[in-house]
Design a protein around this motif. Structure first.
Motif, mmCIF file in Angstrom:
data_model
loop_
_atom_site.group_PDB
_atom_site.id
_atom_site.type_symbol
_atom_site.label_atom_id
_atom_site.label_comp_id
_atom_site.label_asym_id
_atom_site.label_seq_id
_atom_site.Cartn_x
_atom_site.Cartn_y
_atom_site.Cartn_z
ATOM 1 N N LEU A 43 0.826 -1.207 0.000
ATOM 2 C CA LEU A 43 0.000 0.000 0.000
ATOM 3 C C LEU A 43 0.857 1.252 0.000
ATOM 4 C CD1 LEU A 43 -2.730 -1.026 2.588
ATOM 5 C CD2 LEU A 43 -2.937 -0.969 0.099
ATOM 6 N N ILE A 44 2.030 1.171 0.617
ATOM 7 C CA ILE A 44 2.906 2.332 0.747
ATOM 8 C C ILE A 44 3.981 2.341 -0.326
ATOM 9 C CG2 ILE A 44 4.530 3.504 2.290
ATOM 10 C CD1 ILE A 44 3.061 2.081 4.599
ATOM 11 N N LEU A 45 4.548 1.193 -0.628
ATOM 12 C CA LEU A 45 5.762 1.142 -1.433
ATOM 13 C C LEU A 45 5.558 0.855 -2.914
ATOM 14 C CD1 LEU A 45 7.942 -0.901 1.085
ATOM 15 C CD2 LEU A 45 7.923 1.559 0.753
ATOM 16 N N ASN A 46 4.483 0.177 -3.301
ATOM 17 C CA ASN A 46 4.312 -0.198 -4.697
ATOM 18 C C ASN A 46 4.037 1.021 -5.567
ATOM 19 O OD1 ASN A 46 4.693 -2.820 -3.962
ATOM 20 N ND2 ASN A 46 2.559 -3.415 -4.150
ATOM 21 N N ALA A 47 4.608 1.013 -6.767
ATOM 22 C CA ALA A 47 4.399 2.098 -7.727
ATOM 23 C C ALA A 47 4.522 1.508 -9.128
ATOM 24 C CB ALA A 47 5.420 3.203 -7.513
ATOM 25 N N SER A 48 3.994 2.227 -10.116
ATOM 26 C CA SER A 48 4.052 1.715 -11.484
ATOM 27 C C SER A 48 4.143 2.854 -12.494
ATOM 28 C CB SER A 48 2.830 0.848 -11.773
ATOM 29 O OG SER A 48 1.661 1.637 -11.774
ATOM 30 N N TYR B 190 6.767 7.376 2.758
ATOM 31 C CA TYR B 190 7.515 6.862 1.616
ATOM 32 C C TYR B 190 6.873 7.422 0.369
ATOM 33 C CZ TYR B 190 9.947 3.784 -1.564
ATOM 34 O OH TYR B 190 10.732 3.304 -2.572
ATOM 35 N N GLY B 191 7.642 8.069 -0.437
ATOM 36 C CA GLY B 191 7.148 8.571 -1.707
ATOM 37 C C GLY B 191 7.658 7.681 -2.813
ATOM 38 N N ALA B 192 6.900 6.671 -3.183
ATOM 39 C CA ALA B 192 7.325 5.754 -4.230
ATOM 40 C C ALA B 192 7.164 6.428 -5.579
ATOM 41 C CB ALA B 192 6.497 4.475 -4.172
ATOM 42 N N LYS B 193 8.097 6.125 -6.475
ATOM 43 C CA LYS B 193 8.037 6.727 -7.793
ATOM 44 C C LYS B 193 8.701 5.784 -8.782
ATOM 45 C CE LYS B 193 10.802 10.162 -9.075
ATOM 46 N NZ LYS B 193 11.444 11.467 -9.120
ATOM 47 N N VAL B 194 8.031 5.492 -9.868
ATOM 48 C CA VAL B 194 8.611 4.727 -10.957
ATOM 49 C C VAL B 194 8.423 5.578 -12.200
ATOM 50 C CG1 VAL B 194 8.479 2.622 -12.333
ATOM 51 C CG2 VAL B 194 8.085 2.508 -9.888
ATOM 52 N N THR B 195 9.513 5.913 -12.852
ATOM 53 C CA THR B 195 9.418 6.735 -14.057
ATOM 54 C C THR B 195 10.130 6.041 -15.203
ATOM 55 O OG1 THR B 195 11.428 7.942 -13.479
ATOM 56 C CG2 THR B 195 9.347 8.914 -12.782
#
Length: 181
Positions: free
Chosen positions: A116-121, A149-154
Motif C-alpha cells: 500500500l505504501i511502497l508499490n508504484a508503477s 515513503y514517496g514511491a516513484k517509478v518513471t
C-alpha cells in the motif's frame, strides 16, 4: 598499566573506555555485516546492451532507494522479471507495444501493508530499436513518529544512459516471456 596510581576520575574514565569498546567493536562489526547484506552480490557494472532493430531495450534500475535491505519484485505486465537490490539494474528486450512496469514489495518479509505504501508503477509504449530507462525511486523519511515513503517509478526514452545508472551492478532478468498489452 597500574591504575592505582591514577586519580579517581581517571579510574572511571578507563572503566568507561573499556566498557565502550565492548559495545562499539561488536556494533561496528554488525554494521559492516549489514552493509554487506545491503549491497548483496555485485554483478558487473553498467554496460549498455547492444540495440536491436526488432525489439526495445528496457533498462530497469534502482539507486539508493529505501528500504535498502529489501529487494522488490519488478513486474512487467504482472510477470515477475527480476528482484532488484539497491544500486542494481536489469535489461529487458521487449516486443513493440504497451507495458506496465511496477514494483511489488509484498515479498517474504512483508508485513502485508508494504504494498500500500511502497508499490508504484509506470506505463511504457515500447518502440523497436529504442532504449528506455525505468527508474525505481523513492524517498523514505520519518516525520515525528510517522514513516512516509514517496514511491516513484518513471520511464523515459533516452539516446544516452543517465549518468547515475553507471553506479549500478547488473542483475540478470528471469527467463520469462512477456507479451505487450
Amino acid at each position: 598499566m597500574n591504575i592505582s596510581r591514577l586519580p579517581a576520575a581517571s579510574h572511571n574514565l578507563l572503566r568507561w573506555a573499556s566498557a565502550w569498546r565492548l559495545v562499539a567493536f561488536p556494533a561496528l562489526g554488525a554494521l559492516l555485516l549489514l552493509q554487506g547484506c545491503a549491497t548483496g552480490q555485485k554483478g558487473p557494472s553498467f554496460t549498455p546492451a547492444p540495440r536491436s532493430d526488432d525489439v526495445a531495450t528496457v533498462y530497469v534500475y534502482r539507486l539508493d532507494t529505501a528500504p535498502y535491505l529489501r529487494k522488490p519484485d519488478v513486474k512487467v505486465n504482472d510477470v515477475v522479471v527480476s528482484e532488484l537490490p539497491t544500486n542494481s539494474y536489469t535489461v529487458l528486450k521487449l516486443k513493440p507495444g504497451n507495458y506496465t512496469v511496477k514494483t511489488d514489495w509484498n515479498g517474504a518479509f512483508s508485513l502485508g501493508l508494504d504494498g500500500l505504501i511502497l508499490n508504484a508503477s509506470t506505463t511504457l509504449s515500447a518502440v523497436a530499436g529504442k532504449s528506455y530507462y525505468v527508474n525505481l525511486a523513492g524517498k523514505l523519511g520519518v516525520i515525528v513518529t510517522t514513516v512516509t515513503y514517496g514511491a516513484k517509478v518513471t520511464s523515459e526514452e533516452l539516446t544516452e544512459p543517465p549518468g547515475a545508472i553507471y553506479q549500478c551492478s547488473f542483475v540478470p532478468p528471469k527467463n520469462v516471456s512477456i507479451e505487450p498489452r
